[in-house]
Write a protein that holds these residues in place. Structure first.
Motif, mmCIF file in Angstrom:
data_model
loop_
_atom_site.group_PDB
_atom_site.id
_atom_site.type_symbol
_atom_site.label_atom_id
_atom_site.label_comp_id
_atom_site.label_asym_id
_atom_site.label_seq_id
_atom_site.Cartn_x
_atom_site.Cartn_y
_atom_site.Cartn_z
ATOM 1 N N GLU A 55 -19.338 -6.417 -58.175
ATOM 2 C CA GLU A 55 -18.111 -5.657 -57.924
ATOM 3 C C GLU A 55 -16.923 -6.599 -57.753
ATOM 4 O OE1 GLU A 55 -16.145 -2.535 -54.741
ATOM 5 O OE2 GLU A 55 -18.314 -2.504 -55.010
ATOM 6 N N ARG A 56 -17.155 -7.712 -57.073
ATOM 7 C CA ARG A 56 -16.078 -8.690 -56.904
ATOM 8 C C ARG A 56 -15.607 -9.236 -58.249
ATOM 9 N NH1 ARG A 56 -18.591 -12.587 -52.504
ATOM 10 N NH2 ARG A 56 -17.263 -14.053 -53.610
ATOM 11 N N LEU A 57 -16.530 -9.422 -59.180
ATOM 12 C CA LEU A 57 -16.151 -9.888 -60.514
ATOM 13 C C LEU A 57 -15.262 -8.856 -61.201
ATOM 14 C CD1 LEU A 57 -16.354 -11.867 -62.900
ATOM 15 C CD2 LEU A 57 -18.458 -10.689 -63.565
ATOM 16 N N GLN A 100 -14.199 -16.612 -48.186
ATOM 17 C CA GLN A 100 -13.221 -15.618 -47.750
ATOM 18 C C GLN A 100 -13.913 -14.420 -47.100
ATOM 19 O OE1 GLN A 100 -11.417 -15.153 -51.613
ATOM 20 N NE2 GLN A 100 -9.561 -16.253 -50.985
ATOM 21 N N ALA A 101 -15.056 -14.034 -47.643
ATOM 22 C CA ALA A 101 -15.812 -12.922 -47.047
ATOM 23 C C ALA A 101 -16.212 -13.282 -45.627
ATOM 24 C CB ALA A 101 -17.050 -12.614 -47.888
ATOM 25 N N ARG A 102 -16.688 -14.488 -45.431
ATOM 26 C CA ARG A 102 -17.104 -14.933 -44.093
ATOM 27 C C ARG A 102 -15.910 -15.002 -43.146
ATOM 28 N NH1 ARG A 102 -21.835 -14.987 -41.241
ATOM 29 N NH2 ARG A 102 -21.438 -16.178 -39.386
ATOM 30 N N ALA A 103 -14.755 -15.453 -43.638
ATOM 31 C CA ALA A 103 -13.562 -15.550 -42.799
ATOM 32 C C ALA A 103 -13.129 -14.173 -42.291
ATOM 33 C CB ALA A 103 -12.427 -16.232 -43.567
ATOM 34 N N VAL A 104 -13.171 -13.167 -43.144
ATOM 35 C CA VAL A 104 -12.839 -11.807 -42.709
ATOM 36 C C VAL A 104 -13.887 -11.315 -41.720
ATOM 37 C CG1 VAL A 104 -12.745 -9.393 -43.485
ATOM 38 C CG2 VAL A 104 -11.413 -11.126 -44.655
ATOM 39 N N ALA A 105 -15.135 -11.562 -42.026
ATOM 40 C CA ALA A 105 -16.220 -11.118 -41.149
ATOM 41 C C ALA A 105 -16.110 -11.740 -39.759
ATOM 42 C CB ALA A 105 -17.569 -11.467 -41.770
ATOM 43 N N GLU A 106 -15.693 -12.999 -39.701
ATOM 44 C CA GLU A 106 -15.581 -13.728 -38.433
ATOM 45 C C GLU A 106 -14.286 -13.433 -37.684
ATOM 46 O OE1 GLU A 106 -17.639 -15.711 -36.855
ATOM 47 O OE2 GLU A 106 -19.194 -16.094 -38.332
ATOM 48 N N GLU A 162 -11.344 -14.476 -38.793
ATOM 49 C CA GLU A 162 -10.445 -15.604 -39.053
ATOM 50 C C GLU A 162 -9.436 -15.285 -40.149
ATOM 51 O OE1 GLU A 162 -13.261 -18.618 -40.019
ATOM 52 O OE2 GLU A 162 -13.998 -18.766 -37.955
ATOM 53 N N ALA A 163 -9.617 -14.169 -40.840
ATOM 54 C CA ALA A 163 -8.699 -13.718 -41.886
ATOM 55 C C ALA A 163 -8.637 -12.202 -41.826
ATOM 56 C CB ALA A 163 -9.172 -14.180 -43.262
ATOM 57 N N GLU A 164 -7.571 -11.653 -42.376
ATOM 58 C CA GLU A 164 -7.384 -10.200 -42.368
ATOM 59 C C GLU A 164 -7.509 -9.576 -43.760
ATOM 60 O OE1 GLU A 164 -6.859 -8.190 -39.522
ATOM 61 O OE2 GLU A 164 -7.584 -10.058 -38.637
ATOM 62 N N ARG A 165 -7.578 -10.413 -44.798
ATOM 63 C CA ARG A 165 -7.646 -9.910 -46.174
ATOM 64 C C ARG A 165 -8.850 -10.501 -46.900
ATOM 65 N NH1 ARG A 165 -3.228 -7.296 -48.118
ATOM 66 N NH2 ARG A 165 -1.372 -7.413 -46.834
ATOM 67 N N PHE A 166 -9.404 -9.675 -47.797
ATOM 68 C CA PHE A 166 -10.501 -10.108 -48.646
ATOM 69 C C PHE A 166 -10.433 -9.279 -49.921
ATOM 70 C CE2 PHE A 166 -14.932 -9.258 -50.039
ATOM 71 C CZ PHE A 166 -15.241 -10.537 -50.466
ATOM 72 N N ALA A 167 -10.256 -9.928 -51.069
ATOM 73 C CA ALA A 167 -10.125 -9.251 -52.365
ATOM 74 C C ALA A 167 -9.050 -8.167 -52.244
ATOM 75 C CB ALA A 167 -11.458 -8.712 -52.838
ATOM 76 N N VAL A 168 -9.403 -6.892 -52.435
ATOM 77 C CA VAL A 168 -8.414 -5.808 -52.370
ATOM 78 C C VAL A 168 -8.381 -5.131 -50.999
ATOM 79 C CG1 VAL A 168 -8.489 -5.323 -54.852
ATOM 80 C CG2 VAL A 168 -10.026 -4.095 -53.296
ATOM 81 N N TRP A 169 -9.099 -5.672 -50.025
ATOM 82 C CA TRP A 169 -9.184 -5.037 -48.709
ATOM 83 C C TRP A 169 -8.405 -5.802 -47.658
ATOM 84 C CZ3 TRP A 169 -13.426 -5.721 -51.849
ATOM 85 C CH2 TRP A 169 -13.981 -4.548 -52.374
ATOM 86 N N GLN A 170 -7.947 -5.032 -46.678
ATOM 87 C CA GLN A 170 -7.326 -5.598 -45.491
ATOM 88 C C GLN A 170 -7.971 -4.939 -44.277
ATOM 89 O OE1 GLN A 170 -3.082 -5.759 -45.374
ATOM 90 N NE2 GLN A 170 -3.036 -5.977 -43.165
ATOM 91 N N VAL A 171 -8.162 -5.721 -43.239
ATOM 92 C CA VAL A 171 -8.733 -5.173 -42.013
ATOM 93 C C VAL A 171 -7.748 -4.157 -41.440
ATOM 94 C CG1 VAL A 171 -9.537 -5.687 -39.681
ATOM 95 C CG2 VAL A 171 -10.055 -7.267 -41.556
ATOM 96 N N ALA A 172 -8.221 -2.929 -41.271
ATOM 97 C CA ALA A 172 -7.400 -1.866 -40.695
ATOM 98 C C ALA A 172 -7.639 -1.748 -39.197
ATOM 99 C CB ALA A 172 -7.702 -0.536 -41.390
#
Length: 179
Positions: free
Chosen positions: A55-57, A71-77, A79-89
């Motif tokens: 799906e990421r591809l 980047q996936a790990r950073a959002v999960a941890e 440490e980041a708020e964005r990943f691909a087309v998603w943002q932490v809401a």
């Protein structure tokens, strides 16, 4: 074999708040895995499975939204708020809601430690839009894809659970009261 089943929205959860909104579509699936799994490890496992990498591809090519496992790990941890087309809401210690950049779709993750095991939850939210009639609708495309969406959601959750088992990712057991 991972047993993924439909679930009621946990009371007070971020997805229950979405389900309470008029016209919103929500679903919730769960499975139980051995060990005590952190939310960060679960979300990382989910977004780095071979199924989700496909799906990421597609997202990288179609939506110009590249993403990496780091980047996936950073959002999960957290440490980041964005990943691909998603943002932490929204984020809590045991759950996270991510919104796709249009705001129309959201993904929800939660973990619930149950003794020596962890129940992994995954849910989706589709926000209605104003249709030609003026009513709020989900749309014919989503309506036609509901069955495929349910199958894909279950497959993604099962894939994450298998990935956690394969890597042996587990957090330390919770301390017992009085120790």
């Amino acid at each position: 074999m991972v047993n993924v089943t439909p679930q009621e929205m946990p009371v007070g959860s971020l997805i229950a708040e979405q389900a309470a909104q008029p016209g919103y579509f929500t679903d919730c699936y769960a499975c139980v895995v051995p060990g005590q799994v952190s939310l960060a490890d679960y979300v990382t496992a989910f977004y780095t499975t071979p199924l989700f990498r496909a799906e990421r591809l597609v997202l990288r090519l179609a939506a110009r939204a590249p993403s990496t496992d780091v980047q996936a790990r950073a959002v999960a941890e957290g440490e980041a708020e964005r990943f691909a087309v998603w943002q932490v809401a929204a984020r809590r210690a045991d759950e996270m809601l991510l919104a796709e950049r249009s705001g129309r779709t959201k993904s929800w993750f939660s973990v619930a430690v149950q003794g020596a095991d962890t129940k992994l939850f995954f849910g989706s939210v589709v926000v209605p839009v104003k249709g030609k009639s003026g009513k709020m609708v989900l749309g014919p495309v989503f309506d036609s894809l509901k069955t495929a969406h349910a199958l894909y959601s279950r497959a993604l959750l099962a894939s994450a659970a298998r990935g956690l088992a394969a890597t042996g990712v587990r957090t330390a057991p919770a301390p017992r009261p009085g120790r």
